[in-house]
Design a protein around this motif. Structure first.
Motif, short mmCIF file in Angstrom:
data_model
loop_
_atom_site.label_atom_id
_atom_site.label_comp_id
_atom_site.label_asym_id
_atom_site.label_seq_id
_atom_site.Cartn_x
_atom_site.Cartn_y
_atom_site.Cartn_z
N CYS A 1 0.82 -1.21 0.00
CA CYS A 1 0.00 0.00 0.00
C CYS A 1 0.86 1.26 0.00
CB CYS A 1 -0.95 0.02 1.20
SG CYS A 1 -0.16 0.30 2.78
N ILE A 2 0.23 2.38 -0.36
CA ILE A 2 0.85 3.69 -0.33
C ILE A 2 0.94 4.15 1.12
CG2 ILE A 2 0.67 6.08 -1.11
CD1 ILE A 2 -1.08 5.04 -3.43
N THR A 3 2.05 4.79 1.47
CA THR A 3 2.28 5.23 2.84
C THR A 3 2.81 6.66 2.87
OG1 THR A 3 4.54 4.39 2.85
CG2 THR A 3 2.82 2.87 3.57
N ARG A 4 2.78 7.25 4.05
CA ARG A 4 3.47 8.50 4.30
C ARG A 4 4.95 8.21 4.59
NH1 ARG A 4 -0.17 12.19 2.59
NH2 ARG A 4 -2.09 12.24 3.82
N PRO A 5 5.82 9.21 4.45
CA PRO A 5 7.23 9.00 4.75
C PRO A 5 7.54 9.02 6.25
CG PRO A 5 6.91 11.22 3.95
CD PRO A 5 5.59 10.52 3.79
N ASP A 6 6.52 9.33 7.08
CA ASP A 6 6.71 9.28 8.53
C ASP A 6 5.40 8.82 9.16
OD1 ASP A 6 4.97 11.62 9.33
OD2 ASP A 6 6.42 12.70 8.09
N GLN B 1 5.16 7.17 -0.21
CA GLN B 1 5.97 5.99 -0.48
C GLN B 1 5.05 4.81 -0.78
OE1 GLN B 1 8.31 5.47 3.12
NE2 GLN B 1 9.64 7.22 2.66
N LEU B 2 5.64 3.68 -1.13
CA LEU B 2 4.88 2.44 -1.36
C LEU B 2 5.61 1.31 -0.65
CD1 LEU B 2 4.38 -0.37 -3.03
CD2 LEU B 2 2.43 1.17 -2.80
N GLU C 1 9.67 -3.69 2.40
CA GLU C 1 10.51 -2.92 1.49
C GLU C 1 9.71 -1.78 0.88
OE1 GLU C 1 11.74 -4.64 -2.30
OE2 GLU C 1 10.44 -6.37 -1.91
N ASN C 2 10.43 -0.74 0.49
CA ASN C 2 9.85 0.46 -0.05
C ASN C 2 10.07 0.50 -1.57
OD1 ASN C 2 8.97 3.04 -0.61
ND2 ASN C 2 10.47 4.09 0.67
N LEU C 3 8.97 0.60 -2.32
CA LEU C 3 9.04 0.63 -3.79
C LEU C 3 8.69 2.03 -4.32
CD1 LEU C 3 7.28 -2.78 -4.59
CD2 LEU C 3 9.72 -2.33 -4.41
N ARG C 4 9.08 3.05 -3.58
CA ARG C 4 8.69 4.42 -3.91
C ARG C 4 9.04 4.80 -5.36
NH1 ARG C 4 11.47 9.33 -3.45
NH2 ARG C 4 13.19 8.42 -2.26
N GLU C 5 10.28 4.59 -5.75
CA GLU C 5 10.69 4.98 -7.12
C GLU C 5 9.96 4.17 -8.18
OE1 GLU C 5 14.08 5.82 -4.28
OE2 GLU C 5 12.75 4.12 -4.67
#
Length: 433
Positions: free
Chosen positions: A309-314, A409-410, A356-360
């Motif tokens: 899911c989409i998340t905030r950076p904090d 982020q994701l 893990e973060n897939l933001r990019e």
């Protein structure tokens, strides 16, 4: 915050361009023109905005910020120049980096008000693409009740299956792809995402998977092609109908099913795995304990959950979305940090094994969707209307910028339901590539 002095000529009405210059720091990064013949900013700027009508001025003046800008743009009263409406990313990037507004003094505000006149400052009906304001939604239904969740999902997802086919491409996947490299196509990256989820869940032929918020059933069909028995659930009737047809056409009906159903109404339990890809954003942060408890109860011991899911950076930011996203894209949507999500998963007794973060990757995904919208613009406008097509171009380009700038982020979080003595039944090291 720095305030500007009132315009020197108090008795003269300001032009629209002068008002913009007064509210900005005077260094416009684009060319602005307006219906009153006024202009501001460098004449040779590669990007520009043209305010076409008094209605657009009313939208901008009565809802400052992203909501007013969106209303003027979606209605066609504000035109972006130098970019395609299917992908206004470049002008949004320039505006975000270089266009800064300051709070006007009381005298300056009075001069602006006098220049515009009270007729332009009276609120008017927003474009038809806009959802009800939050207070109206609260008055008309309990937030995140089954009925209200179904209504807001209908608002966003039941636009048109044909429209989504144009924008999403053959995979019909409306979630973040996973790119092995920047040379991969969108379709290759979406297939790679499903492979990643499938492998993280450790699925084998004969296993049972529950895919909640399954969209058009792409994960459902990916798993069924590999011998997994899958139930998908979606609150969008159009998605369910499309998915069931695709399942039948692939000859997967003995293994796969997509139901038009709230995930809370799926009666089956004892699943080997649950995938939740792009649903948590719609749940409401306050409902996380009940949400993850329900998913835990539907897993067998040793069963795994993959939450994407989409998340905030904090974990401190406000959960609610901004005005444009809330009113045009995801009504009632809420985001929080990955730390909050991990904590809630742990608090119901599931063990987190990996995140893990897939933001990019989501920025690349959105660029691909925008390109599809540009390539199919005329067909999309014919299908859903120019206003709706503009909403999607603005939303996807803006979201791309948000992922690039770490505004959002994701995260994928993998968890397991332990046995009575702490048995996790997972390999010692990550088993996926």
């Amino acid at each position: 915050m720095t305030t500007l002095k009132a315009p020197r000529t108090q008795d003269r009405k300001l032009t629209i361009a002068e008002i913009l210059e007064t509210l900005s720091d005077g260094m416009l990064p684009l060319r602005f023109t307006a219906y009153d013949g006024s202009a501001a900013g460098p004449e040779d700027a590669p990007y520009g905005l043209h305010l076409k009508s008094t209605r657009g001025t009313t939208y901008l003046a009565t809802a400052p910020g992203d909501l007013g800008m969106a209303r003027a743009y979606v209605s066609g009263d504000l035109e972006a120049r130098g970019v395609h409406p299917g992908d206004p990313y470049e002008i949004l990037r320039v505006m975000g980096d270089e266009l800064h507004f300051r709070r006007p003094s009381a005298l300056t505000l009075a001069a602006i008000t006098r220049s515009l006149g009270w007729d332009l400052l009276r609120p008017i009906a927003p474009p038809p693409q806009e959802h009800l304001p939050r207070w109206r939604r609260v008055a008309e239904g309990l937030r995140h009740s089954k009925a209200r969740d179904a209504e807001v999902i209908h608002h966003h997802y039941d636009v048109s299956n044909t429209f989504y086919e144009y924008v999403l491409g053959p995979s019909m996947t409306y979630t973040c792809a996973c790119y092995e490299n920047t040379e991969q196509t969108l379709e290759e990256a979406q297939d790679n995402k499903y492979r990643l989820v499938f492998e993280k869940l450790g699925l084998q032929p004969g296993d049972r998977l529950l895919d909640i918020g399954c969209g058009w059933g792409s994960m459902v069909r990916y798993a069924a092609r590999r011998g997994v028995k899958v139930i998908g659930a979606t609150l969008s009737r159009e998605q369910a109908e499309w998915a069931q047809k695709a399942i039948a056409e692939e000859g997967l009906s003995d293994l796969a099913e997509v139901r038009f159903s709230d995930y809370r109404d799926v009666p089956e339990t004892g699943f080997d795995a649950i995938s939740s890809i792009g649903l948590t954003e719609h749940i409401g942060v306050g409902n996380y304990p009940a949400y993850f408890t329900l998913l835990k109860d539907k897993l067998r011991e040793g069963g795994r959950l993959l939450n994407h899911c989409i998340t905030r950076p904090d974990n401190r930011s406000q959960a609610r979305a901004g005005g444009f996203i809330d009113r045009y894209v995801f009504p009632d949507g809420e985001l929080t940090g990955s730390g909050r999500i991990i904590s809630e998963i742990q608090n119901v007794g599931l063990e987190v094994r990996h995140e893990e973060n897939l933001r990019e990757h989501y920025a690349l995904t959105l660029a691909g969707w925008c390109q599809n919208l540009v390539d199919n613009w005329d067909a999309c406008v014919a299908d859903v209307g120019e206003g709706t097509a503009r909403v999607w171009g603005l939303y996807m380009a803006g979201s791309r910028l948000g992922f690039e700038r770490n505004v959002v982020q994701l995260h994928q979080v993998l968890a397991v339901k332990l046995g009575p003595k702490g048995e996790a039944h997972v390999p010692l090291r990550p088993w996926w590539s």
